[in-house]
Structures are given as structure tokens and as C-alpha cells.
Scaffold this motif. Structure first.
Motif, PDB file in Angstrom:
ATOM      1  N   THR A  26       0.833  -1.200   0.000  1.00  0.00           N
ATOM      2  CA  THR A  26       0.000   0.000   0.000  1.00  0.00           C
ATOM      3  C   THR A  26       0.868   1.249   0.000  1.00  0.00           C
ATOM      4  O   THR A  26       2.011   1.235   0.441  1.00  0.00           O
ATOM      5  CB  THR A  26      -0.921   0.017   1.223  1.00  0.00           C
ATOM      6  N   ALA A  49     -11.276  -3.063  -3.590  1.00  0.00           N
ATOM      7  CA  ALA A  49     -10.077  -3.845  -3.907  1.00  0.00           C
ATOM      8  C   ALA A  49      -9.960  -4.096  -5.410  1.00  0.00           C
ATOM      9  O   ALA A  49      -8.855  -4.083  -5.959  1.00  0.00           O
ATOM     10  CB  ALA A  49     -10.095  -5.166  -3.145  1.00  0.00           C
ATOM     11  N   SER A 105      -5.902  -7.547  -1.798  1.00  0.00           N
ATOM     12  CA  SER A 105      -7.027  -8.324  -1.288  1.00  0.00           C
ATOM     13  C   SER A 105      -7.951  -7.405  -0.491  1.00  0.00           C
ATOM     14  O   SER A 105      -7.530  -6.356   0.004  1.00  0.00           O
ATOM     15  CB  SER A 105      -6.530  -9.458  -0.399  1.00  0.00           C
ATOM     16  N   PRO A 106      -9.214  -7.791  -0.353  1.00  0.00           N
ATOM     17  CA  PRO A 106     -10.126  -7.001   0.490  1.00  0.00           C
ATOM     18  C   PRO A 106      -9.609  -6.879   1.924  1.00  0.00           C
ATOM     19  O   PRO A 106      -9.811  -5.846   2.565  1.00  0.00           O
ATOM     20  CB  PRO A 106     -11.438  -7.783   0.432  1.00  0.00           C
ATOM     21  N   VAL A 150      -7.177  -4.039   2.044  1.00  0.00           N
ATOM     22  CA  VAL A 150      -7.896  -2.763   1.990  1.00  0.00           C
ATOM     23  C   VAL A 150      -8.501  -2.459   3.355  1.00  0.00           C
ATOM     24  O   VAL A 150      -8.405  -1.332   3.857  1.00  0.00           O
ATOM     25  CB  VAL A 150      -8.982  -2.790   0.896  1.00  0.00           C
ATOM     26  N   ARG A 152     -14.774  -5.368  -1.322  1.00  0.00           N
ATOM     27  CA  ARG A 152     -14.420  -6.136  -2.524  1.00  0.00           C
ATOM     28  C   ARG A 152     -14.386  -5.248  -3.762  1.00  0.00           C
ATOM     29  O   ARG A 152     -13.490  -5.379  -4.598  1.00  0.00           O
ATOM     30  CB  ARG A 152     -15.409  -7.276  -2.732  1.00  0.00           C
ATOM     31  N   HIS A 198      -4.302  -6.588  -7.986  1.00  0.00           N
ATOM     32  CA  HIS A 198      -5.200  -5.916  -7.056  1.00  0.00           C
ATOM     33  C   HIS A 198      -4.915  -6.402  -5.635  1.00  0.00           C
ATOM     34  O   HIS A 198      -4.646  -7.581  -5.433  1.00  0.00           O
ATOM     35  CB  HIS A 198      -6.654  -6.223  -7.404  1.00  0.00           C
TER      36      HIS A 198
END
Length: 84
Positions: A30, A52, A68-69, A72, A49, A66
Motif C-alpha cells: 500500500t 479492492a 485483497s479485500p 484494503v 471487494r 489488485h
């Protein structure tokens, strides 16, 4: 008993590494741009979701993928804890 000894030694090693400034675990994916985009999307009441799916990792071995949820959610939770 052997398993407990190995576990204790491993935990001691992790603690020692943290004291020396080493991090345990994978590289962070991140950044500030990703956080600001996630905050913007959360303000639009999107699910984790969906957020993400819209974010893209810009550096490292996972570049172009991407997050993962869970990543996030952790990123947003840490931001909320710092601001409150």
C-alpha cells in the motif's frame, strides 16, 4: 515439548528482530495514493471487494495486481485509528 521449545525460540527471534528494526512478514503493497483512492471510494459507500477490484498495486513483485479485500480493510482501519 520439543514443539513448544521451537515455538518459544521462534517468538524470541521475532521479538529480537523487531527490536533491531526488522519487519516480520511480506513487503507492504500500500501507499498514500492507494489510501486516498480507497478513502474516496469508501465515501461513495462501495464494498471492500469493489474497492479492492478498483485499486492496483504500483510497486514490487505484485505490481499490476489488485490488493485483497483484507489488505484494503487493514489499510482503512489503520488510517481510522491514526486519525481518531
Amino acid at each position: 515439548m520439543e514443539r513448544e521449545y521451537i515455538r518459544d525460540r521462534t517468538l524470541e527471534g521475532h521479538e529480537s528482530a523487531r527490536k533491531r528494526g526488522k519487519t516480520i512478514g511480506g513487503a507492504g503493497v500500500t501507499d498514500d495514493d492507494m489510501l486516498s483512492m480507497a478513502l474516496h471510494l469508501r465515501d461513495q459507500e462501495m464494498s471492500l471487494r469493489d474497492i479492492a477490484k478498483r485499486l492496483v498495486i504500483t510497486t514490487g513483485a505484485k505490481k499490476g495486481q489488485h490488493p485483497s479485500p483484507a489488505t484494503v480493510m487493514r489499510m482503512l482501519r489503520e488510517h481510522d485509528e491514526q486519525t481518531t
